[in-house]
Design an enzyme around this catalytic site. Structure first.
Site, short mmCIF file in Angstrom:
data_model
loop_
_atom_site.label_atom_id
_atom_site.label_comp_id
_atom_site.label_asym_id
_atom_site.label_seq_id
_atom_site.Cartn_x
_atom_site.Cartn_y
_atom_site.Cartn_z
N ASP A 1 0.82 -1.22 0.00
CA ASP A 1 0.00 0.00 0.00
C ASP A 1 0.86 1.27 0.00
OD1 ASP A 1 -2.38 1.34 -0.06
OD2 ASP A 1 -2.65 1.34 2.11
C1 FPP Z 1 -1.92 0.16 -3.37
O1 FPP Z 1 -1.45 1.50 -3.30
C2 FPP Z 1 -1.40 -0.54 -4.53
C3 FPP Z 1 -2.13 -1.04 -5.55
C4 FPP Z 1 -3.60 -0.90 -5.65
C5 FPP Z 1 -1.50 -1.75 -6.67
C6 FPP Z 1 -0.29 -2.56 -6.28
C7 FPP Z 1 0.36 -3.07 -7.49
C8 FPP Z 1 1.71 -3.16 -7.67
C9 FPP Z 1 2.72 -2.81 -6.65
C10 FPP Z 1 2.22 -3.71 -8.95
C11 FPP Z 1 1.71 -5.10 -9.05
C12 FPP Z 1 2.17 -5.88 -10.13
C13 FPP Z 1 1.50 -6.25 -11.22
C14 FPP Z 1 2.07 -7.27 -12.09
C15 FPP Z 1 0.20 -5.63 -11.55
P1 FPP Z 1 -2.53 2.64 -3.50
O2 FPP Z 1 -2.80 2.80 -4.96
O3 FPP Z 1 -3.73 2.31 -2.63
O4 FPP Z 1 -1.79 3.92 -2.96
P2 FPP Z 1 -2.34 4.91 -1.83
O5 FPP Z 1 -2.64 4.05 -0.64
O6 FPP Z 1 -1.20 5.84 -1.58
O7 FPP Z 1 -3.54 5.59 -2.37
MG MG Z 2 -4.11 2.51 -0.59
#
Ligand code: FPP
Ligand code: MG
Length: 265
Positions: free
Chosen positions: A39
């Site tokens: 996250d």
């Molecule tokens: C959460 O951070 C992360 C995700 C929703 C996506 C995680 C995906 C990857 C690290 C890449 C994965 C690999 C493949 C092959 C797809 P967030 O977007 O919730 O960030 P925030 O909490 O700061 O809003």
């Molecule tokens: Mg998040």
């Protein structure tokens, strides 16, 4: 020229020291299964004046680094929360960017000589594959087929996934199996449901350590069934793309301390 040599030498020395340290740690008890809630990608992107999708790309790089670390630690199974079913509610541009990233990286991983190929890792896409765009489904099938016979370690890339969806599907399958038996036996046990969990079908043990980055202390519907009474939870304020060894090693040491304490009871 000299500075290139110095940089190369510095990187080489760093890698040798890191691997030596990991080998020492691997001599002690290590978790069989580690789960990551990756996250904080978008907050990391905002903090570094990058686009949200760059945050996810950098997050993927962190995942590959952590997989290498887990490999040297002899950790049998890693599960990573790459996309929740709930994430489909996000801005379509971000969802599309994540799906493009998934297609590109899964295709890369299905090549001979990829990280999974070199390290003998079996990759499972865990979740509602039917909800993925067609090109991601094709890439997912390719990499799963290519790594099916790898037995050194397991990587569960959970996408699109939620625990409640996984548990619902497992209960439905257990009921279907019960109705198929002759005579039908509807005494469905915990073991029957456990056997139908996607991670179990993919050969994964229960989760020993669950790590969530970005300062949020929630499980967000991830590995709820697999997180049993012994699962150790770690929450760190670091955003996922910045997560690394300096935080991971103390978590492993904590696991070892508790494992030794248990064995001396
Ligand atoms: C959460 O951070 C992360 C995700 C929703 C996506 C995680 C995906 C990857 C690290 C890449 C994965 C690999 C493949 C092959 C797809 P967030 O977007 O919730 O960030 P925030 O909490 O700061 O809003
Ligand atoms: Mg998040």
């Amino acid at each position: 020229m000299l500075s290139y040599l110095t940089d190369d030498f510095y990187n080489w020395t760093r890698k040798v020291c890191r691997n030596a340290l990991l080998k020492v740690l691997a001599a002690g008890p290590v978790p069989l299964h580690i789960a990551f809630v990756m996250d904080g990608n978008r907050r990391y992107a905002r903090m570094n004046h990058k686009l949200a999708q760059q945050g996810h790309t950098d997050g993927y790089e962190t995942l590959t680094k952590m997989l290498e670390v887990c490999y040297y630690l002899n950790i049998k199974c890693v599960s990573a929360y790459a996309f929740s079913i709930e994430n489909f509610k996000r801005d379509p541009e971000e969802v599309n960017a994540l799906m493009r990233l998934a297609a590109e990286k899964l295709e890369e991983l299905s090549q001979h000589g990829s990280l999974l190929d070199q390290y003998g890792v079996r990759l499972n896409i865990v979740g509602r594959k039917d909800m993925l765009p067609e090109d991601v489904q094709v890439a997912a099938r390719q990499v799963e087929d290519m790594t099916r016979h790898n037995s050194r370690a397991i990587l569960n890339l959970c996408m699109p996934y939620t625990s409640r969806d996984e548990m619902t599907t497992a209960v439905q399958s257990a009921v279907r199996n019960a109705l198929k038996s002759d005579p039908p036996n509807l005494e469905i046990t915990e073991k029957d449901i456990d056997a139908e969990m996607l991670t179990n079908l993919a050969g994964s043990p229960p989760v020993d350590v669950l790590i969530r980055t970005s300062g949020v202390k929630r499980l967000s519907d991830f590995m709820l069934w697999q997180s049993c009474e012994d699962t150790q939870l770690h929450f760190t304020p670091t955003y996922w793309p910045d997560f690394g060894l300096t935080e991971f090693i103390p978590m492993i040491l904590d696991y070892q301390r508790k494992a030794w304490a248990r064995s001396s009871l």
